[in-house]
Each structure stands twice: as C-alpha cells, then as structure tokens.
Write a protein that holds these residues in place. Structure first.
Motif, PDB file in Angstrom:
ATOM      1  N   SER A  29       0.826  -1.201   0.000  1.00  0.00           N
ATOM      2  CA  SER A  29       0.000   0.000   0.000  1.00  0.00           C
ATOM      3  C   SER A  29       0.864   1.257   0.000  1.00  0.00           C
ATOM      4  N   LEU A  30       1.854   1.316   0.879  1.00  0.00           N
ATOM      5  CA  LEU A  30       2.748   2.478   0.933  1.00  0.00           C
ATOM      6  C   LEU A  30       3.534   2.638  -0.360  1.00  0.00           C
ATOM      7  N   PHE A  31       3.931   1.538  -0.974  1.00  0.00           N
ATOM      8  CA  PHE A  31       4.643   1.601  -2.256  1.00  0.00           C
ATOM      9  C   PHE A  31       3.778   2.293  -3.311  1.00  0.00           C
ATOM     10  N   PHE A  32       2.523   1.854  -3.453  1.00  0.00           N
ATOM     11  CA  PHE A  32       1.639   2.461  -4.447  1.00  0.00           C
ATOM     12  C   PHE A  32       1.318   3.915  -4.113  1.00  0.00           C
ATOM     13  N   PHE A  33       1.131   4.217  -2.823  1.00  0.00           N
ATOM     14  CA  PHE A  33       0.906   5.614  -2.435  1.00  0.00           C
ATOM     15  C   PHE A  33       2.138   6.465  -2.759  1.00  0.00           C
TER      16      PHE A  33
END
Length: 194
Positions: free
Chosen positions: A78-82
């Motif tokens: 999730s943090l990667f995509f954000f």
C-alpha cells in the motif's frame, strides 16, 4: 517487546494516514486550481470520477482510522503504491503548472498543446497513472474491501477511457502529426507496459 510492537504499528498507521491525507489534499487542490472545468453541465463520466474518488478516499481513510493492518506485506505494498502516486502526481503537477492549464477528464475542449518534459517525457497521462496507483494502494489498505475494489476498477477504466478520448482529440486537431511522433516515444498510462 509488545510495547515496541504496538508503538511501531501506531507509527505505521499514522504514516499511512498522513500519506493518504497528503495525496487527497493534492488531488483536491489541483482539481480546483489547475484543471480547466467547462461551464454548464457536468458529463456523467466526470461525475462518476468525482463520486467514486470521494467514495474511495473516504473508504480508505475510514479503514485507516478504524482497522489496523496486521499484514506487513499489505502495508508495504500500500505504501509503495501511495509513494509512486505521490511522486508522479507532484512531478506532473510541477511540470504542468509552469506551462498550461489542463482540461479535466472527459472535457469537450480540444487540447491546445503537448507537454513533453517531466514525466510526460515517457508517459502521456502521468496524472491518470498517479490516480490509479493511489486507488490500488487504497485497495490494499482497505484489506480488499468490495467497495474499494469496485471503485478502483471503475476509476481505472474511466481513466483509460479518458486517455483514449484525449488522444482521439489530438488526432482531430492541428497537433496530430506532432502527437503521433510523441506517441511513438511514450507509454499511454503505465510506464513500460501500456
């Protein structure tokens, strides 16, 4: 050990929440200030993007505030995509704000210029890529909620359709030849894939 683990989970949850707030505020600010809106009736596709975007944002913020994501891999993805969304969004934003005001998705107005620097040097629609990455991140952070999946898929399809419409508009105006050359050097929405 449990206190450290609990503190670490709280810090990660706060980080995810702050990243989402940062993304949302950027999306809202740019939509209100840097994208041209046509006077008159809002097109159905534009309304769908606005409503589904709000649903997706509220859903992911709700999950971030009320549920702890225990799975570290889901948090990381999730943090990667954000993060990718933030990088592309602000890179595209800083590129266009110096040059031209873009049309809002599904606008009836014909494009007046081609931006080829910044992220536009390899991607024709970096804002759409940024939004899609944010919605993918939201799907993970909501732990694959049905609302998030449906909204994310629908929004992604709408962005692809908007990109195709914009490219069709280029093929119909005086920028056709320049745009055809530009298309050969770039990807449409997803770097190295599409």
């Amino acid at each position: 050990a449990n206190v450290y683990r609990g503190t670490k989970e709280i810090i990660v949850s706060i980080l995810i929440l702050l990243v989402q707030i940062f993304l949302c505020s950027g999306f809202i600010f740019s939509a209100s200030k840097y994208f041209k809106k046509e006077s008159g009736t809002v097109r159905p596709q534009q309304l769908a993007i606005q409503i589904l975007g709000i649903v997706q944002i509220l859903n992911s913020l709700y999950f971030s505030l009320h549920f702890s994501v225990e799975n570290r891999a889901v948090q990381a993805i999730s943090l990667f995509f954000f993060f990718i969304s933030i990088v592309y969004f602000y890179w595209a934003f800083s590129t266009v704000r110096k040059q031209v005001q873009l049309n809002f998705a599904f606008s009836k107005s014909s494009p007046q210029s081609i931006i080829q620097d910044g992220p536009y040097g390899h991607l024709r629609h970096p804002f759409y890529f940024s939004y899609i990455c944010a919605w993918i991140g939201a799907v993970f952070i909501t732990q694959f909620s049905v609302i998030s999946i449906v909204a994310g898929i629908t929004l992604s399809i709408l962005y692809v359709l908007a990109a195709k419409q914009e490219e069709h508009e280029f093929s119909q105006n005086n920028l056709k030849n320049l745009y055809d050359t530009y298309k050969q050097k770039t990807y449409r929405i997803v770097p190295f894939l599409y």
